[in-house]
Design a protein around this motif. Sequence first.
Motif, PDB file in Angstrom:
ATOM      1  N   LYS A 101     -12.129  13.258   8.029  1.00  0.00           N
ATOM      2  CA  LYS A 101     -11.669  12.547   9.221  1.00  0.00           C
ATOM      3  C   LYS A 101     -10.784  13.473  10.052  1.00  0.00           C
ATOM      4  CE  LYS A 101     -13.442   8.657   7.912  1.00  0.00           C
ATOM      5  NZ  LYS A 101     -14.495   7.991   8.629  1.00  0.00           N
ATOM      6  N   VAL A 104       1.962   9.031  -4.946  1.00  0.00           N
ATOM      7  CA  VAL A 104       1.138  10.240  -4.787  1.00  0.00           C
ATOM      8  C   VAL A 104       2.029  11.454  -4.508  1.00  0.00           C
ATOM      9  CG1 VAL A 104      -0.623  11.356  -3.357  1.00  0.00           C
ATOM     10  CG2 VAL A 104      -0.888   8.956  -4.001  1.00  0.00           C
ATOM     11  N   ILE A 138      -0.097  17.274  -7.932  1.00  0.00           N
ATOM     12  CA  ILE A 138      -1.062  17.448  -6.845  1.00  0.00           C
ATOM     13  C   ILE A 138      -0.849  16.295  -5.872  1.00  0.00           C
ATOM     14  CG2 ILE A 138      -3.518  17.498  -6.255  1.00  0.00           C
ATOM     15  CD1 ILE A 138      -3.948  18.783  -9.044  1.00  0.00           C
ATOM     16  N   PHE A 194      -4.424   5.174   6.113  1.00  0.00           N
ATOM     17  CA  PHE A 194      -5.439   4.695   5.180  1.00  0.00           C
ATOM     18  C   PHE A 194      -5.963   3.324   5.612  1.00  0.00           C
ATOM     19  CE2 PHE A 194      -6.380   2.393   1.139  1.00  0.00           C
ATOM     20  CZ  PHE A 194      -7.384   3.210   0.653  1.00  0.00           C
ATOM     21  N   LEU A 195      -5.051   2.442   6.011  1.00  0.00           N
ATOM     22  CA  LEU A 195      -5.456   1.079   6.351  1.00  0.00           C
ATOM     23  C   LEU A 195      -6.230   1.017   7.670  1.00  0.00           C
ATOM     24  CD1 LEU A 195      -2.228  -0.838   5.254  1.00  0.00           C
ATOM     25  CD2 LEU A 195      -4.489  -1.039   4.218  1.00  0.00           C
ATOM     26  N   ARG A 201       3.475  13.327  -7.508  1.00  0.00           N
ATOM     27  CA  ARG A 201       2.610  14.001  -8.476  1.00  0.00           C
ATOM     28  C   ARG A 201       2.636  15.512  -8.283  1.00  0.00           C
ATOM     29  NH1 ARG A 201      -2.705  10.404  -7.274  1.00  0.00           N
ATOM     30  NH2 ARG A 201      -1.792   8.392  -7.794  1.00  0.00           N
ATOM     31  N   LYS A 261      -2.039  15.144  -3.182  1.00  0.00           N
ATOM     32  CA  LYS A 261      -3.092  14.985  -2.196  1.00  0.00           C
ATOM     33  C   LYS A 261      -4.201  14.107  -2.757  1.00  0.00           C
ATOM     34  CE  LYS A 261      -5.317  18.194   0.967  1.00  0.00           C
ATOM     35  NZ  LYS A 261      -4.639  18.949   1.988  1.00  0.00           N
ATOM     36  N   VAL A 262      -4.723  13.214  -1.926  1.00  0.00           N
ATOM     37  CA  VAL A 262      -5.872  12.400  -2.335  1.00  0.00           C
ATOM     38  C   VAL A 262      -6.944  12.512  -1.253  1.00  0.00           C
ATOM     39  CG1 VAL A 262      -4.619  10.756  -3.773  1.00  0.00           C
ATOM     40  CG2 VAL A 262      -4.805  10.352  -1.318  1.00  0.00           C
ATOM     41  N   PRO A 263      -8.214  12.313  -1.618  1.00  0.00           N
ATOM     42  CA  PRO A 263      -9.293  12.559  -0.647  1.00  0.00           C
ATOM     43  C   PRO A 263      -9.654  11.366   0.222  1.00  0.00           C
ATOM     44  CG  PRO A 263     -10.213  12.217  -2.822  1.00  0.00           C
ATOM     45  CD  PRO A 263      -8.733  12.064  -2.965  1.00  0.00           C
ATOM     46  N   ALA A 264      -8.749  10.405   0.384  1.00  0.00           N
ATOM     47  CA  ALA A 264      -9.109   9.152   1.054  1.00  0.00           C
ATOM     48  C   ALA A 264      -9.626   9.354   2.477  1.00  0.00           C
ATOM     49  CB  ALA A 264      -7.908   8.211   1.056  1.00  0.00           C
ATOM     50  N   ALA A 304       2.035   2.436  -3.393  1.00  0.00           N
ATOM     51  CA  ALA A 304       1.056   3.234  -4.137  1.00  0.00           C
ATOM     52  C   ALA A 304       1.016   4.669  -3.607  1.00  0.00           C
ATOM     53  CB  ALA A 304      -0.323   2.587  -4.039  1.00  0.00           C
ATOM     54  N   PHE A 305       1.153   4.824  -2.290  1.00  0.00           N
ATOM     55  CA  PHE A 305       1.097   6.171  -1.724  1.00  0.00           C
ATOM     56  C   PHE A 305       2.374   6.964  -1.980  1.00  0.00           C
ATOM     57  CE2 PHE A 305      -2.557   4.551   0.683  1.00  0.00           C
ATOM     58  CZ  PHE A 305      -3.418   5.614   0.481  1.00  0.00           C
ATOM     59  N   THR A 317       0.843  -1.193   0.000  1.00  0.00           N
ATOM     60  CA  THR A 317       0.000   0.000   0.000  1.00  0.00           C
ATOM     61  C   THR A 317       0.884   1.251   0.000  1.00  0.00           C
ATOM     62  OG1 THR A 317      -1.602  -1.257   1.285  1.00  0.00           O
ATOM     63  CG2 THR A 317      -1.956   1.107   1.157  1.00  0.00           C
ATOM     64  N   GLY A 359      -9.824   2.050   7.481  1.00  0.00           N
ATOM     65  CA  GLY A 359     -10.741   1.080   6.892  1.00  0.00           C
ATOM     66  C   GLY A 359     -10.897  -0.180   7.744  1.00  0.00           C
TER      67      GLY A 359
END
Lengths: 179, 314
Positions: free
Chosen positions: B46, B32, B37, B300-301, B35, B39-42, B28-29, B25, B304
Motif C-alpha cells: 500500500k 508490536v 521485530i 489498519f482500520l 517486539r 513490523k507487521v505486513p498488514a 494490539a498494535f 485495536t 479495511g
Amino acid sequence: MSESTLILNAAAIRRALIRIAHEIAERNEVSADVVLVGIQRGGVTLAQRLGALLAGIWGHPVPIGNLDVSMHRDDLDGRLTPTVHPTVIPFDVTGKTVVLLDDVLFSGRTVRAAMDALNDFGRPQRIQLAVLIDRGHRELPIKADFVGKNVPTANGENILVQFTEEGAAEDVVQLEKRA
Amino acid sequence: MSWKRKHLLDIESLTADEIHTVLDTARAFKAVSARAIKKVPALRGKTVVNLFIEPSTRTRISFELAAQRLTADIVNFTAEASSLKKGETLKDTARNLEALNADIIIIRHSATGAPHFLARFLNASVINAGDGAHEHPTQALLDTFTILEKKGRIAGLNVTILGDILYSRVARSNIWALLKLGARVTLCGPATLVPKVFEQMGCRVSYNVEEAIADADIINLLRIQHERQRQTMFPSLNEYISLFGLNRKRLALIKPDALIMHPGPINRGVEIDSEIADCHRSVILEQVTNGLAVRMAVLFLVNGGKGPQEIGAA
C-alpha cells in the motif's frame, strides 16, 4: 434459514482433546521444549484445555501463548477489517517445539499467517499443528499433525465450535448448512 | 465491535463503539512496537501519502513510522517544496497523488474541512491529521488511549482542558471523544479563549484555574496558538502565566493521582513549569509512544473500511 447437525458433543470433545494431548506427548519426547500457541480466538481456549491435559501427563506446567494473525493475513483487502485481539507470547519461542492450535482447519491461510507471525517472535526448532476439526478445502500445502475429527464439508457449510468456560452451557461442535 | 469507515475525518461523527474499536485495536498494535521485530505486513504494497500543508514534526513522523511499521510505502509531501507554491489547487494536488496510486492520504491543512473536501472526490482513504481549529482526531484518540491505559476507564473521570480552547483542534476533538466516552469535561483559560458557547457542547466552563484543577483526574494543557490568533487575545504572556500557568503552587492543589497531559509542542515556562513537565505525574512522552500505536490502528482500520461513506455537507 439454516439447519445444524451435531458433530461433537461435550463428552466427544473431551475425548478428542485427551487423545490429542497423548499424541502430542507421544510425538515430543522432550516435554520441556514444547510450548502451546493458540490462534485467536478459537485456538486460545483449545490451548488452555490442552495445556491443562499435558501438564497432567508430563507433571509440569506447559507455557501457553495467544497469537492474533489479523496483521499477517493475505486477504485483508477482500473483507472488512478484522477485529484485532492481543497477541501474548510470554516466552522465547527460539529453539522450541511450538504446537499451534486452532479450532477449525479450512483453507490453511490462517495457519500460514500464524507461521509468518511466529517468525517475528523468534525461530522455533519446529512447528506442529493441532486442530479440533479438519473440514477440508485446503488452498495451501498445509496439513495438521493432530486432528480431533475430520469432517467432510461443502463450501457453503459452516463449522460452529462453541467452547463454554465455567460450565455456563455445554461445549459443542455443529455443522451449519446455509439454505 | 465494528469499523466500516473508509476515512477518519473527525471524532464528532464517530460513535462511542467506533472509538473503542480504535482503542482496542491500538492496544494490539502497541504490543508490536515492543517486539524485537517491530513490523507487521498488514499494509504491504500500500502507498500512504503524508500531505502536510501545515508544518508538523510530531504528527508527521508518527504517521510515517506507523505506516512503515505496517510495511506500507510512505511519501512525505510538504507545502514549502511543492507546486502549491506555484499556484496548484489542493484538489489538483490530491488528484495527482491519487494518480500515483496512493491508497491512503493523510492531510494536515490550515483550513477547516479540507479532509472532508478531499474525501468527497478521492477514491483513496483520507485521514485528518489536523484541519485548522476544527479537529485533530488521532490526537484525541491517543489522549483517550493514554487515559484508559493509565486509569483503566474514561467514564466518570473529570478531565480539565486548560489553555487556548478557542483556536485548538486538539481541544475540540478531545471534547467530542471524552463526552462520547462518558467523561466530565471542564474547560479553563482566559475568557477570550474559552467562550461560554462551549457549554453547548456539554462542557463546564471555568475561569478560575485553582477551582478547575482541584477535582480533576486528568489535566490536559494546551499551548497558546499564536499562529492562529488574529489579534491579541489577552493582555500579556506574563499575565497568562501568572493566571493560568501550571506551576508548583498549583500542582499542590491537584489530586495526588491526577495525570498531566500535553499534546506538544510544549512551551516550558508558559502553560507549564519546566519541572512539572518532567515530573512523575506527566505522561507527555507516553502520549507520543501511544500516538504511534493509535496511528497504526487507524491506518489498519481505514484500509479495511469498504463501501460508501456518508460525508456530511460541511
